[in-house]
Scaffold this motif. Structure first.
Motif, mmCIF file in Angstrom:
data_model
loop_
_atom_site.group_PDB
_atom_site.id
_atom_site.type_symbol
_atom_site.label_atom_id
_atom_site.label_comp_id
_atom_site.label_asym_id
_atom_site.label_seq_id
_atom_site.Cartn_x
_atom_site.Cartn_y
_atom_site.Cartn_z
ATOM 1 N N SER A 57 60.535 33.655 58.686
ATOM 2 C CA SER A 57 60.843 34.188 57.364
ATOM 3 C C SER A 57 60.055 35.471 57.148
ATOM 4 N N ARG A 58 60.336 36.171 56.033
ATOM 5 C CA ARG A 58 59.579 37.355 55.647
ATOM 6 C C ARG A 58 59.154 37.300 54.182
ATOM 7 N N ILE A 59 59.571 36.281 53.495
ATOM 8 C CA ILE A 59 59.413 36.224 52.050
ATOM 9 C C ILE A 59 57.953 36.191 51.621
ATOM 10 N N TYR A 60 57.102 35.458 52.323
ATOM 11 C CA TYR A 60 55.703 35.316 51.903
ATOM 12 C C TYR A 60 54.944 36.641 52.045
ATOM 13 N N PHE A 61 55.091 37.299 53.174
ATOM 14 C CA PHE A 61 54.398 38.563 53.414
ATOM 15 C C PHE A 61 54.828 39.631 52.420
ATOM 16 N N ILE A 62 56.130 39.763 52.219
ATOM 17 C CA ILE A 62 56.645 40.792 51.309
ATOM 18 C C ILE A 62 56.225 40.512 49.873
ATOM 19 N N SER A 63 56.368 39.271 49.439
ATOM 20 C CA SER A 63 56.054 38.942 48.045
ATOM 21 C C SER A 63 54.552 39.086 47.765
ATOM 22 N N CYS A 64 53.712 38.678 48.701
ATOM 23 C CA CYS A 64 52.265 38.790 48.499
ATOM 24 C C CYS A 64 51.828 40.254 48.503
ATOM 25 N N LEU A 109 43.625 41.345 41.330
ATOM 26 C CA LEU A 109 44.299 41.131 42.611
ATOM 27 C C LEU A 109 44.374 39.655 42.984
ATOM 28 N N VAL A 110 43.297 38.914 42.755
ATOM 29 C CA VAL A 110 43.266 37.505 43.148
ATOM 30 C C VAL A 110 44.323 36.679 42.416
ATOM 31 N N PRO A 111 44.386 36.734 41.064
ATOM 32 C CA PRO A 111 45.421 35.929 40.390
ATOM 33 C C PRO A 111 46.839 36.287 40.806
ATOM 34 N N PHE A 112 47.131 37.578 40.932
ATOM 35 C CA PHE A 112 48.498 37.983 41.261
ATOM 36 C C PHE A 112 48.900 37.511 42.654
ATOM 37 N N THR A 113 48.023 37.660 43.636
ATOM 38 C CA THR A 113 48.391 37.276 45.004
ATOM 39 C C THR A 113 48.449 35.760 45.166
ATOM 40 N N ILE A 114 47.487 35.030 44.596
ATOM 41 C CA ILE A 114 47.475 33.576 44.743
ATOM 42 C C ILE A 114 48.641 32.934 44.004
ATOM 43 N N ILE A 115 48.860 33.335 42.764
ATOM 44 C CA ILE A 115 49.936 32.730 41.969
ATOM 45 C C ILE A 115 51.293 33.033 42.586
ATOM 46 N N THR A 116 51.498 34.268 43.027
ATOM 47 C CA THR A 116 52.784 34.631 43.636
ATOM 48 C C THR A 116 53.047 33.808 44.890
ATOM 49 N N SER A 117 52.043 33.683 45.765
ATOM 50 C CA SER A 117 52.222 32.909 46.999
ATOM 51 C C SER A 117 52.488 31.436 46.689
ATOM 52 N N THR A 118 51.795 30.906 45.695
ATOM 53 C CA THR A 118 51.992 29.497 45.321
ATOM 54 C C THR A 118 53.392 29.253 44.788
ATOM 55 N N VAL A 119 53.863 30.132 43.933
ATOM 56 C CA VAL A 119 55.199 29.982 43.350
ATOM 57 C C VAL A 119 56.277 30.044 44.428
ATOM 58 N N ILE A 120 56.130 30.980 45.367
ATOM 59 C CA ILE A 120 57.112 31.104 46.445
ATOM 60 C C ILE A 120 57.149 29.819 47.281
ATOM 61 N N ALA A 121 55.971 29.302 47.641
ATOM 62 C CA ALA A 121 55.926 28.081 48.455
ATOM 63 C C ALA A 121 56.500 26.885 47.694
ATOM 64 N N TRP A 122 56.208 26.798 46.387
ATOM 65 C CA TRP A 122 56.717 25.686 45.596
ATOM 66 C C TRP A 122 58.234 25.756 45.455
ATOM 67 N N ARG A 123 58.758 26.941 45.198
ATOM 68 C CA ARG A 123 60.206 27.105 45.035
ATOM 69 C C ARG A 123 60.949 26.808 46.337
ATOM 70 N N ARG A 124 60.335 27.054 47.476
ATOM 71 C CA ARG A 124 60.980 26.813 48.766
ATOM 72 C C ARG A 124 60.713 25.410 49.296
ATOM 73 N N GLY A 125 59.930 24.639 48.558
ATOM 74 C CA GLY A 125 59.624 23.287 48.994
ATOM 75 C C GLY A 125 58.716 23.220 50.201
ATOM 76 N N GLU A 126 57.872 24.238 50.374
ATOM 77 C CA GLU A 126 56.990 24.302 51.538
ATOM 78 C C GLU A 126 55.522 24.311 51.141
ATOM 79 N N ILE A 127 55.211 23.863 49.936
ATOM 80 C CA ILE A 127 53.868 23.983 49.413
ATOM 81 C C ILE A 127 52.860 23.193 50.251
#
Length: 532
Positions: free
Chosen positions: A448-455, A483-501
């Protein structure tokens, strides 16, 4: 690991500084052979003196250079008079107000007070100065001597103060450097995993094991030790700065030269020409890599020798710094999201504490982080007005070379008076960059590429918010706060939405656990039979 640890010792703060509105320009023009002219720095007190913003609105005065006198008494006025002229006198044993009164009484149009030390805005009792209507400004004695040497004696002067812009384009350059560094470092971190088909380090063969030997992975214990060392070293730098700064400079030279070599060698080895080799003590050395190593060492040595040349050496520091950060991000690998969160949150607390809390404990009310980042007694650590322009020959101020520095794209008044920089600490790229690198490697494992691009995009948004707050408040900001809240929250949301948390949280350890399971039943055996 020692050369890697110091990257977090300071610099987790963005510093972009406003220059005092009490800086102005002294434009000197030879009225016999125009348009020969030069601009010089002046400092004035805006509560006493009003200067126009452009030279078009500024009054032109003939310059009367009498810096051999202090003009502290009426008898100091030259026999020819100074009516409607800008008189240049030496700073001396009388007050600015006394000088101004004598010059005004003699009919002068403006007063230039030359100083051999530093430039400070003229000060005194406001009531005493109310009756003085002529401009009173401070200039460097060196500049007055330069005027006579380069432009002659037949000159006219204009005094004006260009406005200070709220937005400076150096911020944009800092932003582009940060985005380039975290993007390249994060992407490069995933290349070895991509070459091995996305297998985790634990599941790979011998080739992957060789690659892992070149990398360093964090554990919970090393994360805690890392943060503790950062805190201790920052405090030590605060109290013993003048000694430890040279240790950090030496480490930076070695680490950045090695990092630059690692970054450039990856490109040089792609070239198919110039692969001449020779043997030295049973080791085969490639000539082009030998030249590359020499170049990298030379670059670091040149920076070390000329590190206090403010006008141009920042370019070398940025090149070495970018290479250092990229090499750090691609080499030091986080094994899972859990450790990324732990490291980023601990360093966020560290950042906020040393920026916002420590001013309550220091004697001068200055935060330890900014004090160390900009260097003691440095104008760059102030977010407000500059109170003094350096003397004619100031002693060089040693600074920790762990920041990206870009000169402010300033107006002429600021350019003539001092060189101001926008600063971004290495840690503001390295720490979020480690999470971006983990997202990149996780993308490789799941194709995939979604995590790298979104973070990476979340990092960009956090930087924009940090810059916006900095411009509005005119105060140095701990960038990790955004920087910390934006990167952590974004990565968490992406993983949760994809069911890969769960897989994203545990990283390679989760993959090892899943792959290590062995079936108890063989496909051709009936239930109840256990194979041996």
């Amino acid at each position: 690991m020692r050369h890697r640890l110091y990257a977090r010792l300071h610099g987790l703060v963005i510093l972009i500084f406003q220059v005092s509105a009490d800086l102005g320009v002294l434009r000197v023009t030879n009225y016999v052979t125009p348009p020969l002219s030069s601009d010089y720095c002046l400092v004035y007190n805006s509560k006493w003196t009003h200067l126009p913003q452009t030279s078009n609105n500024a009054t032109s005065y003939v310059l009367k250079n009498i810096i051999y006198t202090e003009l502290c008494k009426n008898s100091d006025v030259p026999a020819g008079g100074i009516k409607d002229e800008a008189v240049a006198v030496m700073r001396g044993n009388c007050t600015f107000v006394e000088k101004g009164r004598i010059a005004q009484a003699a009919g002068a149009g403006a007063m230039l007070i030359a100083s051999e030390d530093g430039l400070v805005p003229p000060s005194g009792n406001q009531t005493d100065y109310d009756n003085i209507t002529i401009p009173v400004v401070m200039i460097k004695s060196r500049d007055i001597l330069d005027v006579e040497k380069t432009l002659g004696k037949n000159v006219r002067v204009q005094l004006f103060s260009p406005p200070v812009s709220v937005f400076d384009y150096s911020i944009l350059i800092i932003f582009l450097i940060a985005m380039f560094t975290v993007s390249v470092g994060g992407y490069w971190s995933g290349v070895p995993d991509e070459d091995t088909g996305g297998r985790s380090l634990s599941d790979s063969g011998n080739s992957e094991k060789k690659q892992s030997d070149k990398n360093v992975s964090f554990t919970v214990f090393t994360v805690l030790i890392f943060v503790a060392v950062c805190c201790v070293m920052l405090v030590l730098l605060y109290f013993f700065y003048k000694y430890l700064v040279y240790v950090v400079i030496a480490i930076f030279c070695l680490a950045s030269a090695l990092a630059l070599y690692n970054c450039l060698s990856a490109l040089v080895t792609k070239i198919t020409v110039g692969r001449c080799r020779f043997t030295f003590r049973t080791k085969v050395i490639e000539v082009r890599l030998l030249f590359l190593a020499t170049f990298c060492i030379a670059l670091a040595v040149i920076w070390a020798v000329f590190r206090n040349e403010e006008r141009w050496v920042w370019i070398l520091q940025n090149i070495l710094g970018i290479a250092f950060c990229i090499n750090f991000i691609k080499t030091l690998k986080m094994p899972n999201f859990k450790l990324c969160v732990l490291l980023l949150i601990l360093l966020l607390i560290y950042d906020v504490f040393f920026v916002f809390i420590t001013p309550f404990f220091t004697k001068n009310g200055q935060s330890i982080m900014i004090e160390v980042a900009a260097g003691p007694s440095s104008d760059e650590k102030t977010g407000g007005d500059i109170l003094e322009v350096p003397a004619d020959t100031p002693a060089p101020q040693e600074k920790l070379p762990v920041v990206i520095r870009v000169p402010r794209l300033m107006n002429s008044a600021q350019t003539q008076c001092t060189v101001m920089f926008s600063l971004l600490g290495f840690g503001d790229m390295i720490v979020p960059g480690l999470l971006i690198a983990y997202c990149r490697r996780f993308d490789v494992r799941i194709d995939s590429r979604i995590y790298f691009i979104s973070c990476t995009l979340a990092y960009a948004v956090g930087m924009v918010i940090a810059f916006t707050v900095l411009i509005l408040t005119k105060m140095g900001q701990p960038a990790l706060l955004y920087l910390v809240p934006f990167t952590i929250i974004t990565s968490t949301v992406i993983a949760w939405r994809r069911g890969e948390i769960k897989m994203f949280w545990k990283g390679s350890s989760y993959e090892v656990l899943e792959s290590s399971r062995k079936p108890l039943l063989q496909d051709d055996e009936p239930p109840g039979v256990i194979s041996e």
